[in-house]
Design a protein around this motif. Structure first.
Motif, mmCIF file in Angstrom:
data_model
loop_
_atom_site.group_PDB
_atom_site.id
_atom_site.type_symbol
_atom_site.label_atom_id
_atom_site.label_comp_id
_atom_site.label_asym_id
_atom_site.label_seq_id
_atom_site.Cartn_x
_atom_site.Cartn_y
_atom_site.Cartn_z
ATOM 1 N N GLN A 129 -3.950 -8.167 -0.432
ATOM 2 C CA GLN A 129 -3.810 -8.768 0.899
ATOM 3 C C GLN A 129 -3.315 -7.769 1.945
ATOM 4 O O GLN A 129 -3.748 -7.797 3.094
ATOM 5 C CB GLN A 129 -2.953 -10.031 0.872
ATOM 6 C CG GLN A 129 -1.465 -9.832 0.910
ATOM 7 C CD GLN A 129 -0.727 -11.142 1.249
ATOM 8 O OE1 GLN A 129 -1.323 -12.106 1.726
ATOM 9 N NE2 GLN A 129 0.566 -11.158 1.004
ATOM 10 N N TYR A 130 -2.429 -6.866 1.536
ATOM 11 C CA TYR A 130 -1.945 -5.871 2.508
ATOM 12 C C TYR A 130 -2.981 -4.784 2.755
ATOM 13 O O TYR A 130 -3.152 -4.323 3.873
ATOM 14 C CB TYR A 130 -0.630 -5.245 2.036
ATOM 15 C CG TYR A 130 0.520 -6.221 1.960
ATOM 16 C CD1 TYR A 130 0.790 -7.066 3.032
ATOM 17 C CD2 TYR A 130 1.333 -6.301 0.834
ATOM 18 C CE1 TYR A 130 1.844 -7.973 2.980
ATOM 19 C CE2 TYR A 130 2.387 -7.198 0.770
ATOM 20 C CZ TYR A 130 2.646 -8.037 1.844
ATOM 21 O OH TYR A 130 3.683 -8.922 1.790
ATOM 22 N N THR A 131 -3.645 -4.356 1.698
ATOM 23 C CA THR A 131 -4.633 -3.283 1.849
ATOM 24 C C THR A 131 -5.749 -3.710 2.788
ATOM 25 O O THR A 131 -6.208 -2.923 3.614
ATOM 26 C CB THR A 131 -5.199 -2.902 0.468
ATOM 27 O OG1 THR A 131 -4.110 -2.466 -0.355
ATOM 28 C CG2 THR A 131 -6.218 -1.779 0.578
ATOM 29 N N LEU A 132 -6.154 -4.972 2.692
ATOM 30 C CA LEU A 132 -7.235 -5.458 3.539
ATOM 31 C C LEU A 132 -6.736 -6.227 4.756
ATOM 32 O O LEU A 132 -7.531 -6.740 5.539
ATOM 33 C CB LEU A 132 -8.200 -6.307 2.714
ATOM 34 C CG LEU A 132 -9.034 -5.407 1.794
ATOM 35 C CD1 LEU A 132 -9.300 -6.063 0.469
ATOM 36 C CD2 LEU A 132 -10.316 -5.001 2.493
ATOM 37 N N ALA A 133 -5.417 -6.325 4.916
ATOM 38 C CA ALA A 133 -4.831 -7.076 6.034
ATOM 39 C C ALA A 133 -5.417 -8.483 6.087
ATOM 40 O O ALA A 133 -5.817 -8.971 7.147
ATOM 41 C CB ALA A 133 -5.034 -6.342 7.358
ATOM 42 N N ALA A 181 -11.598 -0.030 -1.622
ATOM 43 C CA ALA A 181 -10.289 0.524 -1.236
ATOM 44 C C ALA A 181 -9.231 0.179 -2.283
ATOM 45 O O ALA A 181 -8.372 1.002 -2.617
ATOM 46 C CB ALA A 181 -9.878 -0.018 0.133
ATOM 47 N N PRO A 233 0.810 -1.227 0.000
ATOM 48 C CA PRO A 233 0.000 0.000 0.000
ATOM 49 C C PRO A 233 0.840 1.273 0.000
ATOM 50 O O PRO A 233 0.510 2.238 -0.698
ATOM 51 C CB PRO A 233 -0.839 -0.134 1.280
ATOM 52 C CG PRO A 233 -0.945 -1.601 1.507
ATOM 53 C CD PRO A 233 0.337 -2.196 1.007
#
Ligand SMILES: [Mg+2]
Ligand SMILES: [Mg+2]
Lengths: 336, 336
Positions: free
Chosen positions: B215-219, B237, B190
């Motif tokens: 995967q990082y943006t939504l954890a 997002a 991100p």
């Protein structure tokens, strides 16, 4: 030590007001009910974050509704009916585990797994028990409810729907609670920061969890020393998210509180005020120092600092710049 | 099967051009040198992502410069001197491990740990060996070098500095290479997406790794079934980040290529074109299908689709909307 003690007694009765007269709400993060005393001693404006994991961690059975209620009432009794007490629903998983049977299975990347509100949304009995206790406590003080790790609007709506169900139950049972209890969401997942304008329309307040927000934004585990240099709140990407979030909050006229470690570090006080934040929540220990800093700055200077910092390209540049600005205000702060 | 074969032979010699005449670059992602043949068979516009982990995984010794060079030359010989071949430097760690001694220690959250370019920046011998081979290969074709998992501007600058050093070495040794080899950065963290305007000034192209970015943006770990419902490229997002990145790329007049699974899914083709992307990179297998879709849309329709999708509030709404739009263009696509 002497200096600390005098700072403490000098600052306790003062408000966190900038030199140009803007009142900042300076709240406390607490982990155990006993810490409510420290909030009073340190002169906080209520509790910005009351963590509730202690009710679960190390226990062999789930806490009952009474266990929850008693823990909340202890804090309310000490803080009185006026001061806000922000109770965060269970934030287990990742690096905080419980022995309880519903705890998530071992995961390869627990920070990216079934934690926090994700876990609660799968364990509605557990979630509702906590909500009942929070709502019951809301009859006795200025209680606010806060949902952690919300990643999507759908999750927030699910949380609010369950809260409505619990309210209905209490109503049917004739149990008192605050109907308009303020509802907040943590902003600590990048997706939440990115859709802050949508989330802002459906909550009363934001609470920024900068520790998690930084680690996800930079994909750098906050407990992993090998990527520690990447995990930096001064990173330009983090600053941009913080700006997006406060802009969304202000547009929607809701409050936004910064409650991660960043808010307790005086290096960032000017920046956060300058971005537009008017609420900070820090460990009780840090309140006098942050209050002193707030009382030493003007908002117009802070706004310039934020504007300048947003133009910088690396975390190192931001840190150096903020250090320089802090030195101008409180020359002795850096050696403290 | 019959239909697939005929689609294949029909599409191979056609270009990926929209109904209103915009030529889209449709490249292939490959993992092994042998796959270069598939790129030709499927009619790709070169290789958008050549993964190089196969040189390390399962091996007991580090690959030599010759091992690297031979692997790159195999692809260049098949694709010829014109077609772009984008070689990504080593992306080990996280879910791709090696037995080699310099592999990272066990980590609690490997996806948030010492992986990919972070690992290479700590193992300069390894990194330089690969760069030497890529540069040498660049004398024989249209080679581009791509750095994965860049999270900060500082990391990118470090990568570029090391590349300059390797170029100087080759020059001193009188070894041929392409001086102006295009340099790209993956946008998959991100933070990288959020500072895309800064990164764009220092590279020739972007490559969007949507799997990691999502995967990082939504954890939400992309391999963890318990959070699979959160891990969704259609999340609002993610769409906002994709828009930020392409806007930055266009302002800086650099190319931006989408190379995660999202680009190989026909559901997202219109959206990506409408956002402004003109390069997609997909597994060779998916080329005919994506090409067919590109040839069935107009950019003006696609722009409307993107604009509409950006207004939607949940991943579910976005998915339903995109499905509806795809059905309008290719009524039989969804059953395929
Ligand atoms: Mg957190
Ligand atoms: Mg990746």
């Amino acid at each position: 030590h002497q200096r600390q003690v005098s700072l403490l007694s000098n600052q306790r009765s003062l408000t966190a007001t900038t030199l140009d007269g803007t009142r900042i709400t300076l709240m406390a993060n607490i982990e155990f009910p006993q810490e409510a005393e420290h909030c009073i001693q340190r002169g906080s404006d209520g509790v910005g974050l009351y963590r509730t994991e202690f009710l679960y961690v190390g226990k062999s059975t789930d806490p009952t509704e009474s266990d929850h209620f008693d823990a909340y009432m202890t804090v309310l009794r000490i803080l009185g009916p006026e001061q806000p007490v922000t109770i965060r629903t269970l934030d287990l998983g990742a690096d905080k585990f419980s022995n309880l049977p519903w705890a998530p299975p071992a995961e390869k990347n627990p920070f990216l797994g079934l934690r926090s509100v994700r876990l609660c949304l799968r364990n509605l009995t557990l979630f509702k028990t906590q909500m009942r206790a929070i709502l019951r406590a809301s009859a006795f003080g200025n209680v606010r409810i806060l949902f952690p790790m919300v990643s999507t609007l759908l999750e927030l709506r699910q949380c609010k729907m369950i809260l409505s169900e619990v309210k209905e139950d209490l109503e049917e049972e004739g149990i008192a609670f605050q109907r308009n209890i303020p509802v907040g969401t943590m902003i600590e997942v990048p997706s939440a920061a990115l859709i802050a304008n949508n989330l802002a329309r459906e909550v009363d307040f934001f609470s920024l969890g900068t520790n998690d927000l930084v680690q996800y934004t930079l994909a750098a585990d906050r407990n992993n020393e090998h990527v520690a240099s990447l995990n930096n709140p001064a990173d330009p990407a983090v600053l941009r998210l913080l700006k997006m979030v406060i802009d969304s909050a202000r547009n929607a006229k809701i409050q936004a509180n910064v409650c991660g470690e960043m808010s307790g570090d005086p290096l960032y006080t000017q920046l956060l005020l300058g971005l537009g934040y008017r609420q900070l929540s820090v460990t009780p220990h840090n309140i006098p120092e942050i209050k002193k800093l707030i009382r030493s700055v003007t908002l117009s200077d802070a706004e310039q600092v934020a504007q300048d910092a947003l133009q910088l390209e690396t975390a190192r540049d931001v840190t150096n710049y903020l250090r320089e600005q802090m030195r101008k205000i409180l020359p002795d702060q850096l050696e403290a």
